[in-house]
Design a protein around this motif. Structure first.
Motif, short mmCIF file in Angstrom:
data_model
loop_
_atom_site.label_atom_id
_atom_site.label_comp_id
_atom_site.label_asym_id
_atom_site.label_seq_id
_atom_site.Cartn_x
_atom_site.Cartn_y
_atom_site.Cartn_z
N GLN A 102 -10.88 6.98 -10.89
CA GLN A 102 -9.53 6.58 -11.31
C GLN A 102 -9.19 7.16 -12.69
OE1 GLN A 102 -11.79 4.65 -9.80
NE2 GLN A 102 -10.92 2.85 -8.82
N ASN A 105 -8.42 10.76 -12.39
CA ASN A 105 -7.11 11.01 -11.79
C ASN A 105 -5.98 10.78 -12.77
OD1 ASN A 105 -7.98 11.74 -9.21
ND2 ASN A 105 -8.08 9.62 -8.52
N MET A 106 -6.24 9.99 -13.81
CA MET A 106 -5.19 9.64 -14.77
C MET A 106 -5.32 10.42 -16.07
SD MET A 106 -5.57 5.53 -14.12
CE MET A 106 -4.24 5.00 -15.16
N THR B 49 -6.88 -1.36 -8.61
CA THR B 49 -6.68 -0.01 -8.05
C THR B 49 -5.53 0.03 -7.05
OG1 THR B 49 -9.02 0.53 -8.31
CG2 THR B 49 -7.79 1.84 -6.69
N GLU B 55 -4.24 9.07 -4.29
CA GLU B 55 -5.39 9.11 -5.19
C GLU B 55 -5.51 7.79 -5.95
OE1 GLU B 55 -7.62 11.38 -5.33
OE2 GLU B 55 -6.65 13.10 -4.36
N PRO B 56 -6.73 7.25 -6.09
CA PRO B 56 -6.89 5.97 -6.79
C PRO B 56 -6.52 6.04 -8.27
CG PRO B 56 -8.96 6.64 -5.73
CD PRO B 56 -8.01 7.77 -5.58
N HIS B 57 -5.76 5.08 -8.73
CA HIS B 57 -5.40 4.93 -10.13
C HIS B 57 -5.60 3.46 -10.52
CE1 HIS B 57 -3.48 8.80 -9.59
NE2 HIS B 57 -2.99 8.81 -10.81
N TYR B 58 -5.84 3.22 -11.81
CA TYR B 58 -5.88 1.83 -12.29
C TYR B 58 -4.45 1.41 -12.62
CZ TYR B 58 -10.95 2.46 -13.03
OH TYR B 58 -12.30 2.68 -12.87
N THR B 62 -1.42 1.84 -15.96
CA THR B 62 -0.32 2.71 -15.56
C THR B 62 1.00 2.04 -15.91
OG1 THR B 62 -1.66 3.50 -13.71
CG2 THR B 62 0.70 3.94 -13.59
#
Lengths: 278, 157
Positions: A102, A105-106, B49, B55-58, B62
């Motif tokens: 994660q 990806n960020m 998540t 696509e995985p994001h927290y 965010t």
């Protein structure tokens, strides 16, 4: 809950630069993996400019043999990018080890540099690729070597009104290149030690050696004297032993003796032995 | 305030969000999606998540405004009209759910993995869920469930 702030979303580089110029005390956000954590801890940033979607910051170009990497490219993208794997293998490896899937990806390469952690995985690889940062404001544009941008742990010389547009690196071909790190766990852990290396050998001699060590000193660094010693030298145990002795001495010279060195320095010695012996 | 439009679990959605609002907050408070949870709030546990463009994001780290124009998926996407996804069935069968707090995040990371890699090995599975903590199962059952679901999904193709 986050502290109150106003945010704008830049759609182009021009827009980002004009907001940076007009807003008072602006803060840039891209992936948010550092900034959001700090804001949650109570840090106040009144004006935030989101640059994660700016197309100019998401591209990679090759000019005059140098590779220019857009600052908003994520670790996930860089770790799987074909030009990066081909030209800067240590960087691809390091980006693939940052945080968790994660976070990768960020989080962005620009963010990793602007945060300037002593343990930032991307920094040692960028150092061996002679990275130069392109810093722009509405009126100015300057290119500054990475070594000069990071002035202290978590402190850079990037001005509040400047945008880190891209990072230029020297491709290394024909080198045995990689990134080795030690952390408390295999994943989702901050590096306790990181070594980026690129070594070229010919007929039993080191023809070129580039090394950068992270998480050992306040800022990741290149032991240039060690590189000079090895360059052109015959590859044997005596020179490797001497090179490692010099590297460890330099670390103690930079930082003095730290409690963690009882563990770190013997481990670093082991890593450097493996890396130099190949 | 900002108006954002995005696709949430396959449906076009438009909401107003505050500048300092997280995607996690918007999903829970404005859209009632409470499968997305706040654990640590600093991007270390993975229970918040969501998938952004698969696509995985927290979502806790965010900004909600970042969802504008994107495709957002939560665990609700996986099942439809009461029919569970093979991953969900496999999680139940393997005992991969205990307290259940980590489960939505684990499922989404597993789903994202299978989209990219239909035949993951143990390493791929561990890597895919390495950003998610489970304090009940010890991970063995979760890995087994994902492996079993991958087999079933392959047969379905």
């Amino acid at each position: 809950m986050l502290p109150k702030f106003a945010s704008v979303i830049a759609k182009t580089r021009e827009e980002a630069l004009s907001w940076l110029s007009s807003l008072e005390n602006p803060r840039i956000i891209a992936g948010g993996t550092d900034l959001m954590v700090r804001m949650r801890a109570g840090k106040q940033y009144s004006r935030v400019i989101d640059v994660a979607g700016v197309p100019e910051l998401l591209t990679m170009t090759e000019t005059d043999g140098r590779l220019s990497v857009g600052s908003a490219m994520t670790h996930a993208r860089l770790s799987t990018s074909e030009p990066i794997i081909r030209n800067a293998r240590s960087l691809a490896m390091a980006c693939g080890l940052v945080g968790s899937p994660q976070i990768r990806n960020m989080g962005t390469i620009g963010g990793n540099l602007a945060n300037a952690s002593p343990a930032a995985d991307s920094i040692p690889p960028l150092l061996i690729h002679d990275a130069v940062l392109v810093l722009e404001s509405k009126e100015t544009r300057r290119r500054v070597p990475l070594e000069e941008v990071i002035v202290a742990p978590y402190v850079t010389s990037i001005d509040r009104k400047e945008l880190l547009g891209s990072v230029e690196i020297n491709p290394l071909r024909g080198y045995r290149e990689g990134y080795r790190r030690v952390a408390k766990r295999a994943t989702w852990a901050i590096s306790r030690l990181g070594v980026a290396f690129a070594i070229r050998e010919d007929k039993g001699r080191f023809t070129d050696v580039k090394l950068a060590i992270g998480s050992c000193t306040p800022m990741p660094f290149r032991p240039k004297k060690v590189e000079d010693l090895l360059k052109g030298a015959e590859k044997n145990e005596a020179i490797i032993t001497e090179a490692i002795r010099m590297a460890l001495e330099e670390i103690k010279l930079i930082s003095g003796i730290r409690p963690s060195y009882a563990y770190k320095l013997p481990v670093l010695k082991g890593i450097l032995e493996e890396v130099l012996r190949g | 305030m900002k108006t954002i439009s995005f696709v949430l679990n396959g449906k076009k959605t438009s909401i107003e969000v505050d500048d300092n609002e997280t995607l996690l907050g918007a999903l829970r408070e404005r859209l009632g999606i409470t499968s997305v949870k706040e654990g640590c709030g600093i991007g270390e546990c993975g229970t918040c998540t969501v998938l952004v463009d698969d696509e995985p994001h927290y979502s806790c780290l965010t900004l909600a405004s970042k969802a504008n124009g994107r495709d957002i998926k939560t665990v609700e996407y996986l099942s439809s009209s009461g029919v569970l996804h093979p991953l969900q069935e496999a999680f139940i069968k393997s005992g991969a759910v205990q307290c259940g707090y980590c489960t939505p995040g684990m499922l989404l990371c597993a789903y994202s993995l299978l989209l990219k890699n239909a035949d993951p090995d143990a390493r791929d599975i561990k890597e895919a869920i390495s950003g998610n903590l489970c304090r009940c199962t010890g991970y063995i059952q979760i890995e087994e469930a994902i492996k079993n679901a991958a087999e079933i999904c392959k047969c379905d193709r």
